[in-house]
Design an enzyme around this catalytic site. Structure first.
Site, PDB file in Angstrom:
ATOM      1  N   ASN A 126       0.864  -1.184   0.000  1.00 27.18           N
ATOM      2  CA  ASN A 126       0.000   0.000   0.000  1.00 27.18           C
ATOM      3  C   ASN A 126       0.900   1.234   0.000  1.00 27.18           C
ATOM      4  O   ASN A 126       1.485   1.578   1.024  1.00 27.18           O
ATOM      5  CB  ASN A 126      -0.878  -0.047   1.260  1.00 27.18           C
ATOM      6  CG  ASN A 126      -1.699   1.213   1.442  1.00 27.18           C
ATOM      7  OD1 ASN A 126      -1.815   2.038   0.535  1.00 27.18           O
ATOM      8  ND2 ASN A 126      -2.266   1.378   2.631  1.00 27.18           N
ATOM      9  N   TRP A 127       1.010   1.873  -1.155  1.00 25.30           N
ATOM     10  CA  TRP A 127       1.907   3.039  -1.268  1.00 25.30           C
ATOM     11  C   TRP A 127       1.335   4.272  -0.571  1.00 25.30           C
ATOM     12  O   TRP A 127       2.034   5.275  -0.429  1.00 25.30           O
ATOM     13  CB  TRP A 127       2.148   3.386  -2.743  1.00 25.30           C
ATOM     14  CG  TRP A 127       2.918   2.353  -3.502  1.00 25.30           C
ATOM     15  CD1 TRP A 127       3.319   1.112  -3.074  1.00 25.30           C
ATOM     16  CD2 TRP A 127       3.400   2.487  -4.849  1.00 25.30           C
ATOM     17  NE1 TRP A 127       4.005   0.473  -4.079  1.00 25.30           N
ATOM     18  CE2 TRP A 127       4.077   1.283  -5.177  1.00 25.30           C
ATOM     19  CE3 TRP A 127       3.320   3.491  -5.812  1.00 25.30           C
ATOM     20  CZ2 TRP A 127       4.665   1.073  -6.425  1.00 25.30           C
ATOM     21  CZ3 TRP A 127       3.910   3.277  -7.044  1.00 25.30           C
ATOM     22  CH2 TRP A 127       4.575   2.077  -7.347  1.00 25.30           C
ATOM     23  N   LYS A 128       0.090   4.224  -0.213  1.00 21.90           N
ATOM     24  CA  LYS A 128      -0.596   5.389   0.386  1.00 21.90           C
ATOM     25  C   LYS A 128      -0.406   6.612  -0.526  1.00 21.90           C
ATOM     26  O   LYS A 128      -0.296   6.457  -1.732  1.00 21.90           O
ATOM     27  CB  LYS A 128      -0.092   5.650   1.807  1.00 21.90           C
ATOM     28  CG  LYS A 128      -0.088   4.379   2.648  1.00 21.90           C
ATOM     29  CD  LYS A 128       0.074   4.675   4.101  1.00 21.90           C
ATOM     30  CE  LYS A 128       0.240   3.372   4.860  1.00 21.90           C
ATOM     31  NZ  LYS A 128       0.104   3.521   6.274  1.00 21.90           N
ATOM     32  N   HIS A 174      -9.248   0.558   5.142  1.00 18.98           N
ATOM     33  CA  HIS A 174      -7.963   0.818   5.809  1.00 18.98           C
ATOM     34  C   HIS A 174      -8.200   1.726   7.019  1.00 18.98           C
ATOM     35  O   HIS A 174      -9.059   2.612   6.973  1.00 18.98           O
ATOM     36  CB  HIS A 174      -6.980   1.475   4.820  1.00 18.98           C
ATOM     37  CG  HIS A 174      -5.594   1.529   5.359  1.00 18.98           C
ATOM     38  ND1 HIS A 174      -5.189   2.522   6.229  1.00 18.98           N
ATOM     39  CD2 HIS A 174      -4.533   0.704   5.190  1.00 18.98           C
ATOM     40  CE1 HIS A 174      -3.922   2.303   6.565  1.00 18.98           C
ATOM     41  NE2 HIS A 174      -3.501   1.208   5.944  1.00 18.98           N
ATOM     42  N   GLU A 199      -6.711   4.230   8.085  1.00 19.39           N
ATOM     43  CA  GLU A 199      -6.611   5.675   7.801  1.00 19.39           C
ATOM     44  C   GLU A 199      -7.919   6.188   7.202  1.00 19.39           C
ATOM     45  O   GLU A 199      -8.312   7.334   7.426  1.00 19.39           O
ATOM     46  CB  GLU A 199      -5.411   5.954   6.885  1.00 19.39           C
ATOM     47  CG  GLU A 199      -4.099   5.846   7.669  1.00 19.39           C
ATOM     48  CD  GLU A 199      -2.906   5.394   6.862  1.00 19.39           C
ATOM     49  OE1 GLU A 199      -2.925   5.496   5.621  1.00 19.39           O
ATOM     50  OE2 GLU A 199      -1.926   4.929   7.476  1.00 19.39           O
ATOM     51  N   GLU A 254      -4.869  -5.487  10.753  1.00 17.12           N
ATOM     52  CA  GLU A 254      -3.892  -4.407  10.901  1.00 17.12           C
ATOM     53  C   GLU A 254      -4.161  -3.661  12.208  1.00 17.12           C
ATOM     54  O   GLU A 254      -4.971  -2.723  12.241  1.00 17.12           O
ATOM     55  CB  GLU A 254      -4.016  -3.417   9.743  1.00 17.12           C
ATOM     56  CG  GLU A 254      -3.725  -4.010   8.385  1.00 17.12           C
ATOM     57  CD  GLU A 254      -3.182  -2.949   7.443  1.00 17.12           C
ATOM     58  OE1 GLU A 254      -2.078  -3.139   6.925  1.00 17.12           O
ATOM     59  OE2 GLU A 254      -3.849  -1.911   7.251  1.00 17.12           O
ATOM     60  N   GLY A 269       2.731   1.976  10.781  1.00 17.19           N
ATOM     61  CA  GLY A 269       3.646   3.112  10.617  1.00 17.19           C
ATOM     62  C   GLY A 269       4.347   3.518  11.894  1.00 17.19           C
ATOM     63  O   GLY A 269       4.954   4.585  11.965  1.00 17.19           O
ATOM     64  N   SER A 303       3.867  -2.339  10.327  1.00 19.65           N
ATOM     65  CA  SER A 303       5.329  -2.292  10.497  1.00 19.65           C
ATOM     66  C   SER A 303       6.023  -3.605  10.128  1.00 19.65           C
ATOM     67  O   SER A 303       6.987  -4.012  10.776  1.00 19.65           O
ATOM     68  CB  SER A 303       5.689  -1.860  11.921  1.00 19.65           C
ATOM     69  OG  SER A 303       5.225  -0.540  12.146  1.00 19.65           O
ATOM     70  N   GLY A 337       2.900  -1.209   4.265  1.00 16.78           N
ATOM     71  CA  GLY A 337       2.866   0.229   3.987  1.00 16.78           C
ATOM     72  C   GLY A 337       4.260   0.731   3.652  1.00 16.78           C
ATOM     73  O   GLY A 337       4.758   0.576   2.542  1.00 16.78           O
ATOM     74  N   GLY A 338       4.914   1.350   4.621  1.00 14.97           N
ATOM     75  CA  GLY A 338       6.209   2.006   4.410  1.00 14.97           C
ATOM     76  C   GLY A 338       7.222   1.160   3.635  1.00 14.97           C
ATOM     77  O   GLY A 338       7.862   1.649   2.703  1.00 14.97           O
TER      78      GLY A 338
HETATM   79  C1  PEP Z   1      -0.571   0.002   6.233  1.00  8.36           C
HETATM   80  O1  PEP Z   1      -0.726   1.204   6.169  1.00  8.36           O
HETATM   81  O2  PEP Z   1      -1.414  -0.780   5.756  1.00  8.36           O
HETATM   82  C2  PEP Z   1       0.622  -0.490   6.918  1.00  8.36           C
HETATM   83  C3  PEP Z   1       0.641  -1.731   7.310  1.00  8.36           C
HETATM   84  O3  PEP Z   1       1.637   0.413   7.099  1.00  8.36           O
HETATM   85  P1  PEP Z   1       3.119   0.116   7.679  1.00  8.36           P
HETATM   86  O4  PEP Z   1       3.585  -1.167   7.035  1.00  8.36           O
HETATM   87  O5  PEP Z   1       3.917   1.285   7.295  1.00  8.36           O
HETATM   88  O6  PEP Z   1       2.957  -0.041   9.144  1.00  8.36           O
END
Ligand code: PEP
Length: 249
Positions: free
Chosen positions: A9-11, A94, A96, A166, A172, A211, A232-233
């Site tokens: 997920n590049w957000k 998600h 967010e 999640e 994050g 993470s 994500g990141g």
């Molecule tokens: C996400 O936003 O779905 C996520 C898992 O982010 P991160 O891996 O950065 O925690």
């Protein structure tokens, strides 16, 4: 046979100049791999990403979708449009979207429905806040998020669906759930689906997100109820993302 999947997920990250090197990096790193990896760039880069990954094993997904049909809805994107530009998957619910954009369980259930009607595979995100975990309400929260979709769609809808657990406190933050902590919730999600259909529960892919990095992926993915990751990141770094994909394979 459940298999495994990793989705990135590049957000709201990336630019026309950066998506090509990122995707080419992932393609190089994963050459010869049969693992199913999905990338979810921002909407405006989907078509360009589709051209770059064409003919490869990397699949394309959207990060969000409208809960209504096409028409006078300024700024919205319909599931059929995602399909039109080459998406096979879409992230729904998600955290967010839930916390920053006010998406309720009912809205998310309708998005899940729109995605399926258009022939997309929804990746339904579930997860609790730190406060909910500390007050021992994780199962209650996750169960309510799941039930909203099960009640609207019925358990059969989960034959083609993917879930992602999640925990919000792990997204994050660099603070990952331990494999045991995550697996316990994955097992709970699977048994909640199993209360309606054992067969569908056994086949459901349940990803972990929060993470995940190359360094912790293998431990998480080795757990019996963890079938891959939503990243994500680390999905913005081709080496990290590819290493995570390989860990799931
Ligand atoms: C996400 O936003 O779905 C996520 C898992 O982010 P991160 O891996 O950065 O925690």
């Amino acid at each position: 046979m459940r298999g495994a999947l990793v989705a990135g997920n590049w957000k709201m990250n990336g630019a026309l100049a950066t998506i090509e090197p990122l995707l080419r990096g992932v393609l190089n790193e994963l050459e010869g791999s049969t693992m199913t990896c999905v990338v979810c760039p921002p909407f405006v880069y989907l078509a360009a990403a589709a051209r770059i990954i064409e003919g490869s094993s990397i699949r394309l997904g959207g990060q969000n979708v409208s809960d209504r049909g096409v028409g006078a809805l300024t700024g919205e994107i319909d599931a059929s449009m995602l399909k039109d530009v080459g998406c096979e998957y879409v992230i729904v619910g998600h955290s967010e979207r839930r916390t920053l954009f006010g998406e309720t369980n009912d809205i998310i259930a309708r998005k899940f429905n729109r995605a399926r009607e258009a022939g997309l595979t929804p990746i339904l995100c579930l997860g609790e806040t730190l406060e909910e975990r500390e007050s021992e309400r994780t199962e209650q929260v996750v169960e309510a998020q799941l039930r909203a979709v099960l009640d609207l769609e019925g358990v059969d809808a989960f034959r083609q669906a993917i879930l992602a657990y999640e925990p919000i406190w792990a997204i994050g933050t660099g603070r990952t759930a331990t494999p045991e902590q995550a697996n316990r919730v994955h097992g709970f999600i699977r048994s909640s689906i199993g209360a309606r259909s054992d067969e569908i529960a056994e086949e459901a892919l349940i990803l972990y997100g929060g993470s995940v990095k190359a360094a912790n992926a293998r431990g998480l993915f080795s757990m019996p109820d963890i079938d891959g990751g939503l990243i994500g990141g680390a999905s913005l770094d081709p080496k990290e993302f590819s290493a995570i994909c390989r860990a799931a394979g």
